[in-house]
Scaffold this motif. Sequence first.
Motif, PDB file in Angstrom:
ATOM      1  N   GLU A 268       0.750  -9.800 -38.538  1.00  0.00           N
ATOM      2  CA  GLU A 268      -0.485 -10.550 -38.297  1.00  0.00           C
ATOM      3  C   GLU A 268      -0.376 -11.353 -37.006  1.00  0.00           C
ATOM      4  O   GLU A 268      -1.284 -11.355 -36.171  1.00  0.00           O
ATOM      5  N   GLN A 269       0.738 -12.046 -36.808  1.00  0.00           N
ATOM      6  CA  GLN A 269       0.926 -12.833 -35.595  1.00  0.00           C
ATOM      7  C   GLN A 269       1.026 -11.951 -34.352  1.00  0.00           C
ATOM      8  O   GLN A 269       0.682 -12.390 -33.255  1.00  0.00           O
ATOM      9  N   ALA A 270       1.488 -10.728 -34.535  1.00  0.00           N
ATOM     10  CA  ALA A 270       1.621  -9.803 -33.411  1.00  0.00           C
ATOM     11  C   ALA A 270       0.273  -9.206 -33.002  1.00  0.00           C
ATOM     12  O   ALA A 270       0.189  -8.561 -31.952  1.00  0.00           O
ATOM     13  N   GLY A 271      -0.755  -9.382 -33.828  1.00  0.00           N
ATOM     14  CA  GLY A 271      -2.045  -8.776 -33.528  1.00  0.00           C
ATOM     15  C   GLY A 271      -2.118  -7.319 -33.914  1.00  0.00           C
ATOM     16  O   GLY A 271      -2.989  -6.577 -33.448  1.00  0.00           O
ATOM     17  N   VAL A 272      -1.211  -6.887 -34.792  1.00  0.00           N
ATOM     18  CA  VAL A 272      -1.164  -5.498 -35.234  1.00  0.00           C
ATOM     19  C   VAL A 272      -2.076  -5.326 -36.446  1.00  0.00           C
ATOM     20  O   VAL A 272      -2.067  -6.149 -37.364  1.00  0.00           O
ATOM     21  N   LEU A 273      -2.861  -4.253 -36.454  1.00  0.00           N
ATOM     22  CA  LEU A 273      -3.631  -3.901 -37.632  1.00  0.00           C
ATOM     23  C   LEU A 273      -2.726  -3.122 -38.569  1.00  0.00           C
ATOM     24  O   LEU A 273      -2.120  -2.128 -38.162  1.00  0.00           O
ATOM     25  N   ARG A 274      -2.640  -3.559 -39.796  1.00  0.00           N
ATOM     26  CA  ARG A 274      -1.742  -2.907 -40.747  1.00  0.00           C
ATOM     27  C   ARG A 274      -2.551  -2.029 -41.690  1.00  0.00           C
ATOM     28  O   ARG A 274      -3.470  -2.500 -42.361  1.00  0.00           O
ATOM     29  N   ALA A 275      -2.227  -0.754 -41.726  1.00  0.00           N
ATOM     30  CA  ALA A 275      -2.883   0.197 -42.616  1.00  0.00           C
ATOM     31  C   ALA A 275      -2.077   0.315 -43.902  1.00  0.00           C
ATOM     32  O   ALA A 275      -0.853   0.274 -43.888  1.00  0.00           O
ATOM     33  N   GLU A 276      -2.785   0.465 -45.010  1.00  0.00           N
ATOM     34  CA  GLU A 276      -2.116   0.569 -46.294  1.00  0.00           C
ATOM     35  C   GLU A 276      -1.806   2.020 -46.675  1.00  0.00           C
ATOM     36  O   GLU A 276      -1.109   2.264 -47.659  1.00  0.00           O
ATOM     37  N   SER A 277      -2.337   2.969 -45.926  1.00  0.00           N
ATOM     38  CA  SER A 277      -2.123   4.377 -46.241  1.00  0.00           C
ATOM     39  C   SER A 277      -2.249   5.195 -44.967  1.00  0.00           C
ATOM     40  O   SER A 277      -2.752   4.712 -43.944  1.00  0.00           O
ATOM     41  N   VAL A 278      -1.816   6.443 -45.033  1.00  0.00           N
ATOM     42  CA  VAL A 278      -1.956   7.335 -43.886  1.00  0.00           C
ATOM     43  C   VAL A 278      -3.432   7.579 -43.583  1.00  0.00           C
ATOM     44  O   VAL A 278      -3.846   7.624 -42.419  1.00  0.00           O
ATOM     45  N   GLN A 279      -4.236   7.717 -44.621  1.00  0.00           N
ATOM     46  CA  GLN A 279      -5.668   7.915 -44.422  1.00  0.00           C
ATOM     47  C   GLN A 279      -6.282   6.751 -43.671  1.00  0.00           C
ATOM     48  O   GLN A 279      -7.029   6.929 -42.707  1.00  0.00           O
ATOM     49  N   GLU A 280      -5.933   5.530 -44.089  1.00  0.00           N
ATOM     50  CA  GLU A 280      -6.470   4.346 -43.413  1.00  0.00           C
ATOM     51  C   GLU A 280      -5.947   4.255 -41.979  1.00  0.00           C
ATOM     52  O   GLU A 280      -6.669   3.818 -41.071  1.00  0.00           O
ATOM     53  N   LEU A 281      -4.702   4.673 -41.757  1.00  0.00           N
ATOM     54  CA  LEU A 281      -4.133   4.656 -40.410  1.00  0.00           C
ATOM     55  C   LEU A 281      -4.996   5.469 -39.456  1.00  0.00           C
ATOM     56  O   LEU A 281      -5.360   5.008 -38.364  1.00  0.00           O
ATOM     57  N   PHE A 282      -5.339   6.676 -39.847  1.00  0.00           N
ATOM     58  CA  PHE A 282      -6.102   7.544 -38.953  1.00  0.00           C
ATOM     59  C   PHE A 282      -7.593   7.215 -38.949  1.00  0.00           C
ATOM     60  O   PHE A 282      -8.257   7.391 -37.928  1.00  0.00           O
ATOM     61  N   ASP A 283      -8.124   6.710 -40.055  1.00  0.00           N
ATOM     62  CA  ASP A 283      -9.511   6.246 -40.039  1.00  0.00           C
ATOM     63  C   ASP A 283      -9.677   5.135 -39.011  1.00  0.00           C
ATOM     64  O   ASP A 283     -10.605   5.146 -38.194  1.00  0.00           O
ATOM     65  N   SER A 284      -8.766   4.167 -39.059  1.00  0.00           N
ATOM     66  CA  SER A 284      -8.847   3.046 -38.117  1.00  0.00           C
ATOM     67  C   SER A 284      -8.608   3.513 -36.689  1.00  0.00           C
ATOM     68  O   SER A 284      -9.315   3.103 -35.760  1.00  0.00           O
ATOM     69  N   ALA A 285      -7.607   4.386 -36.501  1.00  0.00           N
ATOM     70  CA  ALA A 285      -7.262   4.835 -35.157  1.00  0.00           C
ATOM     71  C   ALA A 285      -8.418   5.575 -34.500  1.00  0.00           C
ATOM     72  O   ALA A 285      -8.741   5.344 -33.324  1.00  0.00           O
ATOM     73  N   GLN A 286      -9.065   6.464 -35.233  1.00  0.00           N
ATOM     74  CA  GLN A 286     -10.168   7.232 -34.645  1.00  0.00           C
ATOM     75  C   GLN A 286     -11.345   6.328 -34.299  1.00  0.00           C
ATOM     76  O   GLN A 286     -11.991   6.519 -33.259  1.00  0.00           O
ATOM     77  N   MET A 287     -11.629   5.359 -35.143  1.00  0.00           N
ATOM     78  CA  MET A 287     -12.724   4.446 -34.849  1.00  0.00           C
ATOM     79  C   MET A 287     -12.405   3.595 -33.623  1.00  0.00           C
ATOM     80  O   MET A 287     -13.232   3.419 -32.723  1.00  0.00           O
ATOM     81  N   LEU A 288     -11.204   3.071 -33.553  1.00  0.00           N
ATOM     82  CA  LEU A 288     -10.813   2.219 -32.432  1.00  0.00           C
ATOM     83  C   LEU A 288     -10.735   2.984 -31.122  1.00  0.00           C
ATOM     84  O   LEU A 288     -10.998   2.435 -30.048  1.00  0.00           O
ATOM     85  N   ALA A 289     -10.373   4.258 -31.197  1.00  0.00           N
ATOM     86  CA  ALA A 289     -10.196   5.049 -29.983  1.00  0.00           C
ATOM     87  C   ALA A 289     -11.517   5.462 -29.353  1.00  0.00           C
ATOM     88  O   ALA A 289     -11.577   5.707 -28.145  1.00  0.00           O
ATOM     89  N   ASN A 290     -12.576   5.534 -30.142  1.00  0.00           N
ATOM     90  CA  ASN A 290     -13.791   6.177 -29.648  1.00  0.00           C
ATOM     91  C   ASN A 290     -15.058   5.341 -29.738  1.00  0.00           C
ATOM     92  O   ASN A 290     -16.119   5.812 -29.325  1.00  0.00           O
ATOM     93  N   GLN A 291     -14.968   4.121 -30.266  1.00  0.00           N
ATOM     94  CA  GLN A 291     -16.171   3.319 -30.456  1.00  0.00           C
ATOM     95  C   GLN A 291     -16.071   2.013 -29.673  1.00  0.00           C
ATOM     96  O   GLN A 291     -14.983   1.466 -29.484  1.00  0.00           O
ATOM     97  N   PRO A 292     -17.225   1.488 -29.240  1.00  0.00           N
ATOM     98  CA  PRO A 292     -17.210   0.169 -28.596  1.00  0.00           C
ATOM     99  C   PRO A 292     -16.935  -0.920 -29.626  1.00  0.00           C
ATOM    100  O   PRO A 292     -17.177  -0.721 -30.825  1.00  0.00           O
ATOM    101  N   LEU A 293     -16.430  -2.053 -29.177  1.00  0.00           N
ATOM    102  CA  LEU A 293     -16.239  -3.176 -30.088  1.00  0.00           C
ATOM    103  C   LEU A 293     -17.581  -3.838 -30.372  1.00  0.00           C
ATOM    104  O   LEU A 293     -18.428  -3.954 -29.478  1.00  0.00           O
ATOM    105  N   PRO A 294     -17.806  -4.278 -31.599  1.00  0.00           N
ATOM    106  CA  PRO A 294     -19.095  -4.899 -31.941  1.00  0.00           C
ATOM    107  C   PRO A 294     -19.198  -6.314 -31.387  1.00  0.00           C
ATOM    108  O   PRO A 294     -18.183  -6.972 -31.123  1.00  0.00           O
TER     109      PRO A 294
END
Length: 695
Positions: A268-294
Amino acid sequence: MGDLTGLFSPDRIAVIGATPRDGSVGHAITSNLLASFDGEVVGVNPNYEAVLGVDCVDSLGEAGDPDLAVVVVPPDIAIAAVREAGESGVKNVVVITAGFAETGSEGATRERELREAAREYDLNLVGPNSLGVMSTPVGLNATFGPDDALDGNLSFMSQSGAFITAVVDWANDQGIGFKDVVSLGNKAVLDEGDFVEAWNRDEETDVIIGYLEGIDEGREFIETAREVTRNTPVVLVKSGRTDAGAQAASSHTGTIAGSERAYEAGLEQAGVLRAESVQELFDSAQMLANQPLPDSETVAVITNAGGPGVMSTDAVGDSRLSMAAFSEGTLESFRESLPAEGNVYNPVDIVGDADVERFAGALDTALGDPNVGMALVLSAPTAVLDYEELAEATVELREEHGKPVAACFMGGERVAPAAELLREAGIPNYFDPARAVESLDSLAEYREIRGREYDDPAEFDVDRERVRELLDRADGRGDNRIGVEAMGILEAYGIPIPAGEVVSDPAEAERVAEKIGEAVVMKIVSPDIMHKSDIGGVKVGVAREDVYDAYEDLVTRARNYQPDATLLGVQVQEMLDLDSGVETIVGMNRDPQFGPLLLFGLGGIFVETLEDVTFRVAPVGGSEATAMIDEIDAAPLLRGARGREPVDEASVIETIQRLSQLVCDFPEIVELDINPLVVTPDGATAIDIALTVEQ
């Protein structure tokens, strides 16, 4: 860490241990390189003149100045090969060979030798016990995995080589690509921090992802990742959630802490997003890689299906997001354009007979509302709805408004062409509304991370010599646990304590009580009795005339409870008015990876039962100390709940920082509790202390 360009973009690669023997690792790596690599490959093996059609030389010195050496020989030979790489001027080495620290003490000795050789020649060394590395822009597959990765903008590291082979196979099926892939292996030299730092400088890496089983240099990783995550998102899966590190703990903090708490706080202090599963890892990664920040955390849901719309609303309620409250102009537009049976409020139900035109119009209206930060397009298949046309409209409106959009086109085969259109445009499609909301939530979380301001820890004027004297005194008596007899440690670091002394006979107790001048608190002092209230070892509100008898009673109780306990006396202490205060706890447990782990929360005798606590890795600044107060459920008690006067919150913030400085200054302190730290409108006072020092 040196420049890693030669590791990921080499012109010439030497495979030390290349072989034509089918089924061997040396054969697999050489074959993979020859199948795709843009540069030159040379084998190093004195037993062959050529391997798979490429030249094979006797030694690395004959290999023509390679940028990268891949080592696939037995462990003892691997160490010599790494030395030869250094002597030959090769700066980048991947050691595939196993048989090092993962195999026991002999392997650990070999790994130390390997590390020493790499450091002697300043090598960028991956492994040992590594699957290898990949980099798609140059066709680099220096692994013995069965598949090449697709091109993409994710860079991926893993401590498990088998996990990489599974992920690459799955990602190829899903159309997910990578820039670089690294199997970390045993991390003898290069570790996760080095790759996070390198990929942050790589313009072709948009998101860094990883699977980790441990972080050896926790504090250094926090400092590196904080800088990286200002520019590049980092999403990690961390396995191994056991609390084995707390099994030998003797304090409240040590009992509650454990290794998982340290990782939670550190990431948390490092600013890292922690995924609880492999599915969540790639769901988050694809969204972050291709979408603008809100611009905000508010979501508009546009749906033709009432039930899934309610599901998405529940998912938003479970996240950091909130359902957007539409402006009056947006509501009026919906009233004019939607059927009477529809719902103009969020989630917007455009009714089951909606065609693409109605869907697109509603999405356009929602994204145009300044109160909307992002949107979810949620649809069930109907005979009047063309999913491919809806996908095209969704992509166009996302580009027009510049706001993030997730899609939940529910269905199977009918959805596939539309999902492919969305994927190519960087809009992930999910069957489950909850996954769509979670992916949007990762954008909001990263938006918060990008906006953080980290302040430097304060440096207080303290009396380190007095603390050293008190710690040495405890060490001199041969006990590593210290109680209230060390209250002076807190005083030396500017943490207020009540007036009082530790006395060794009842007459002296009377003298101290007379000096205090009021009713007192009396506590047994013993390094062997840490939880004194459990045995009646604390007396509160003792009148001066009762001090003598109270002393005798406390000693008797302690002797009856534990006859062999070391008794250092009784503490006679000023009694504070607790009616206007709140009992909190401030503590520290030293984690093997991250170092001092600070705790703050609701204190008193129920701290382990309630566990209303939060953690940070020391040192901390004022903003992090403030956040620790904000995060506990009991924060309203400190701020004047039920008509109480608010406590002096600034004194708690300062106490946390002073304790942070203390435990950083004295690494031999492995556990420490201030419980309770009583906080009133006038300030914070430490009533009791227990600490453990390294023997």
